[in-house]
Structure formats: C-alpha cells, structure tokens
Design a protein around this motif. Sequence first.
Motif, short mmCIF file in Angstrom:
data_model
loop_
_atom_site.label_atom_id
_atom_site.label_comp_id
_atom_site.label_asym_id
_atom_site.label_seq_id
_atom_site.Cartn_x
_atom_site.Cartn_y
_atom_site.Cartn_z
N TRP A 181 0.84 -1.20 0.00
CA TRP A 181 0.00 0.00 0.00
C TRP A 181 0.87 1.25 0.00
O TRP A 181 0.58 2.22 -0.69
CB TRP A 181 -0.91 -0.03 1.22
CG TRP A 181 -1.90 1.09 1.25
CD1 TRP A 181 -3.12 1.14 0.65
CD2 TRP A 181 -1.73 2.35 1.90
NE1 TRP A 181 -3.72 2.35 0.88
CE2 TRP A 181 -2.88 3.11 1.66
CE3 TRP A 181 -0.71 2.91 2.67
CZ2 TRP A 181 -3.06 4.39 2.15
CZ3 TRP A 181 -0.87 4.19 3.16
CH2 TRP A 181 -2.04 4.91 2.90
N LEU A 182 1.95 1.24 0.80
CA LEU A 182 2.81 2.42 0.89
C LEU A 182 3.55 2.69 -0.42
O LEU A 182 3.98 3.82 -0.67
CB LEU A 182 3.81 2.26 2.03
CG LEU A 182 3.23 2.42 3.44
CD1 LEU A 182 4.26 2.02 4.48
CD2 LEU A 182 2.76 3.84 3.68
N ALA A 183 3.73 1.67 -1.24
CA ALA A 183 4.37 1.88 -2.54
C ALA A 183 3.51 2.72 -3.46
O ALA A 183 4.02 3.36 -4.38
CB ALA A 183 4.69 0.53 -3.19
N GLY A 184 2.20 2.73 -3.23
CA GLY A 184 1.29 3.51 -4.04
C GLY A 184 0.75 2.72 -5.20
O GLY A 184 1.48 2.37 -6.12
N SER A 185 -0.55 2.40 -5.15
CA SER A 185 -1.14 1.60 -6.22
C SER A 185 -2.64 1.84 -6.27
O SER A 185 -3.27 2.09 -5.24
CB SER A 185 -0.86 0.10 -5.99
OG SER A 185 -1.51 -0.69 -6.96
N VAL A 186 -3.20 1.76 -7.46
CA VAL A 186 -4.65 1.86 -7.62
C VAL A 186 -5.26 0.48 -7.84
O VAL A 186 -6.44 0.37 -8.18
CB VAL A 186 -5.03 2.80 -8.78
CG1 VAL A 186 -4.66 4.23 -8.47
CG2 VAL A 186 -4.37 2.36 -10.07
N TYR A 187 -4.46 -0.55 -7.64
CA TYR A 187 -4.96 -1.92 -7.81
C TYR A 187 -6.11 -2.18 -6.84
O TYR A 187 -6.04 -1.83 -5.66
CB TYR A 187 -3.83 -2.92 -7.56
CG TYR A 187 -4.28 -4.37 -7.60
CD1 TYR A 187 -4.48 -5.02 -8.81
CD2 TYR A 187 -4.50 -5.07 -6.42
CE1 TYR A 187 -4.89 -6.33 -8.85
CE2 TYR A 187 -4.91 -6.39 -6.45
CZ TYR A 187 -5.10 -7.02 -7.66
OH TYR A 187 -5.53 -8.32 -7.70
N GLY A 188 -7.16 -2.82 -7.33
CA GLY A 188 -8.28 -3.19 -6.48
C GLY A 188 -9.25 -2.06 -6.19
O GLY A 188 -10.12 -2.21 -5.32
N SER A 189 -9.13 -0.94 -6.88
CA SER A 189 -10.07 0.17 -6.65
C SER A 189 -11.48 -0.26 -7.04
O SER A 189 -11.69 -0.97 -8.02
CB SER A 189 -9.66 1.40 -7.46
OG SER A 189 -8.40 1.87 -7.04
N SER A 190 -12.45 0.21 -6.26
CA SER A 190 -13.84 -0.18 -6.49
C SER A 190 -14.70 1.06 -6.68
O SER A 190 -14.25 2.20 -6.52
CB SER A 190 -14.36 -0.98 -5.28
OG SER A 190 -14.38 -0.16 -4.12
N ALA A 191 -15.97 0.81 -7.03
CA ALA A 191 -16.91 1.92 -7.18
C ALA A 191 -17.07 2.69 -5.87
O ALA A 191 -17.27 3.91 -5.88
CB ALA A 191 -18.26 1.39 -7.66
N ALA A 192 -16.96 1.98 -4.74
CA ALA A 192 -17.05 2.66 -3.44
C ALA A 192 -15.89 3.64 -3.26
O ALA A 192 -16.07 4.74 -2.72
CB ALA A 192 -17.05 1.62 -2.32
N ASP A 193 -14.69 3.25 -3.72
CA ASP A 193 -13.53 4.15 -3.64
C ASP A 193 -13.75 5.41 -4.48
O ASP A 193 -13.40 6.53 -4.07
CB ASP A 193 -12.26 3.44 -4.12
CG ASP A 193 -11.90 2.26 -3.24
OD1 ASP A 193 -12.00 2.38 -2.01
OD2 ASP A 193 -11.52 1.20 -3.79
N VAL A 194 -14.33 5.22 -5.66
CA VAL A 194 -14.62 6.37 -6.53
C VAL A 194 -15.61 7.30 -5.84
O VAL A 194 -15.44 8.54 -5.83
CB VAL A 194 -15.19 5.90 -7.88
CG1 VAL A 194 -15.56 7.10 -8.76
CG2 VAL A 194 -14.20 5.01 -8.61
N LEU A 195 -16.65 6.72 -5.25
CA LEU A 195 -17.67 7.53 -4.59
C LEU A 195 -17.10 8.31 -3.41
O LEU A 195 -17.33 9.52 -3.26
CB LEU A 195 -18.82 6.63 -4.13
CG LEU A 195 -19.95 7.33 -3.36
CD1 LEU A 195 -20.62 8.38 -4.23
CD2 LEU A 195 -20.97 6.30 -2.86
N ILE A 196 -16.31 7.61 -2.58
CA ILE A 196 -15.76 8.26 -1.38
C ILE A 196 -14.82 9.39 -1.76
O ILE A 196 -14.89 10.50 -1.20
CB ILE A 196 -15.04 7.22 -0.49
CG1 ILE A 196 -16.06 6.24 0.10
CG2 ILE A 196 -14.26 7.90 0.62
CD1 ILE A 196 -15.44 5.05 0.78
N LEU A 197 -13.92 9.14 -2.71
CA LEU A 197 -12.97 10.17 -3.11
C LEU A 197 -13.69 11.33 -3.80
O LEU A 197 -13.34 12.50 -3.58
CB LEU A 197 -11.91 9.58 -4.05
CG LEU A 197 -10.78 10.52 -4.49
CD1 LEU A 197 -10.10 11.17 -3.29
CD2 LEU A 197 -9.76 9.76 -5.33
N SER A 198 -14.72 11.04 -4.58
CA SER A 198 -15.50 12.11 -5.23
C SER A 198 -16.18 12.98 -4.19
O SER A 198 -16.17 14.22 -4.29
CB SER A 198 -16.55 11.50 -6.17
OG SER A 198 -15.95 10.76 -7.20
#
Length: 333
Positions: A181-198
């Motif tokens: 996670w600390l390396a920085g990755s968008v792997y496994g992003s979900s629709a919930a992640d899009v909603l929360i960040l938006s």
Amino acid sequence: MSALAARNTRALTVCLTITVLIAVLAILGMTVGAVTLSIAQVLDGIGGGKNAFIVMQYRAPRVAVSILAGASFGLAGVFLQGALRNPLASPDVVGITKCAGLGAFLAGMLTPPAWAIWSIPSGVVLGAVIGAGLLLVIGRAFGGGIAALALVGVALGMLAQALMQYVMVIFPTRADQSMVWLAGSVYGSSAADVLILSLWLIACLPLILIAASRLDAGGFGDDTLISLGMSPGVLRGGLIVVSVLLCAGAVASVGSMGFLGLLAPHAARLMVGPRARHLVPASALMGALALSAADLAGRLVALPNEIPAGIVAAVIGGPYLIFLLIKETGRHE
C-alpha cells in the motif's frame, strides 16, 4: 489579439489537449487486465455490452480513481508551492505524504484486518493533519519563514520514514501488505472508492476555490502582504491546510505516491504560466494525466504482473527532482 486573450486561449488549448489525453489513457487502461480487451470491446462494455461487468465493475473504477487521486496530488502540490513560495515543494518533499503514510501504516499494523476499510483512511487523515500541525507549529518556532517551513517539513518526512521502518522491525509478519500500500497503487479500486474520493473532493471544493483565488497573493513577500492588509501566516497556513486535505484524500485512496505533487505543477507552469486561474486547473489535469500514465505503464512493463504506479512515478520523479535542484542552483549562482 491582446496578450491576456492569447494567454487565455493558450491555457484553454492546453487544458483541452490534456483532457483528451486523459480520455485516451482511460480507454487504453480499460483494455489491460487478466482478460485483454480491444478498444471496441471496451466501448461496447461502457455501453452495456457483454463485457460491461469487467469494464464497469473492475477497470473503470481503477481508471476513475487514478484520475481523481492524480488531480488531488496536482492541486495539493500547486497550493503547497504557493504557500512556501518554493517550486521544489510538494506534499512528499516536505513530509506531509510521509506523515499520512505513517498514519495509515500504524493503523494497518495495529488494528485487526477487518477494520482496515475505515482504520487506514482514518489513519491517513490523522497522520496528515498531525504532520501539518507539527510543520506549522515547529516552523513558527523557527520564525515561520519559508525556508524554516521547508526544512522542518523535510525533517518530519525523514522522522516519519524512520518510524515506519522501526515498526516494520517490531511487526515483521504484518509488514508485507502495508508495504504494498505504501508503494502507491490503484490496484483493487472499487466503485465505493470512486464515490468516497468524489465526495471528499466535492466537500473540499469551496476551500479549493478560495485557495485558488488567494494563490497569486502567495507569491508576494510577507511585507507586501502586510501592506495589502493580509496576514502572511493566515494566507500560507490556509494554503497548507487545503493541500493537506487534498493529499490526505488521495493517499487514503491510492497510497503514498511520490513526486506527483512536484511534477504536475511544474509541467503545468511551463505550459500555461504562473497565473492561478490557468495554473490550478492545468495542475489538476496534469496530475490526473501523470497518475493515469504511471498506472498504465506499470501494468504494461511487467505483464502478466504489474508494478505499482507509485514506483513508476518515483522512477520518473526522482531524476526530475535532481534536475530541478541543479537548475535552481545554477539560477542562484
């Protein structure tokens, strides 16, 4: 055509061009995965065709998070550079990203795995806020100048990195997942992640607009700001707070991405100039483009495996930072 109109036209052209490039990378990013799809199949999936589940449930959220998080890093970088009046400043260079990463790292290591969905984002926000608070308090104790804030930020980043390494030694069996996670990755992003960040960015939007309207004033010296009736501490502190909030939201979504907050504003400034009305949107778009490109490159370089986007960004950003340091040194000699 007047000079002002020419600058506005140039900025609009640059922003539209970057937007088109982001759209192209988004489509290409949705073709890559365990099942390779053609561009026609991706477009068909977006329209509800037979590949709609793969495209819309797995790949589109990843692309969307790349765009939103990259824009957040770009904005965070431009506001921090304006606050410190230093083109080499960025959330990772002055330690804010490292403090946010430390908060996430501790939350992931010290809480049960089932709590990770809320504990890690909470740790990110808490770490970033504490880091920014220490930056402002300690920097003020050393006079509150731009150089003091920059040096204190670098020291805080080194301390946060050292604490992360210490915790890894204490809890070696639980370090692997946190390190990815600390390396920085968008792997496994979900629709919930899009909603929360938006939602996070929408909540920050009023502050972003206020910060953008004050960004040009941040380029003045403290004496000039005082003569204009503005408090240098309030102005620079406000820009730093907005930068921290944007950085925290992005780090909570994609982990610790190095150098995006440095690269995006620099590239934008070269293309559209230093005026905030042009620089702020261009920096956001350049951040989105840079993270989208880093993610796509990381997925293509080592097929069928993938390299985290944060590592790709660091490979590019590290040499670029050295180049900027040499350039700045030559300018002041």
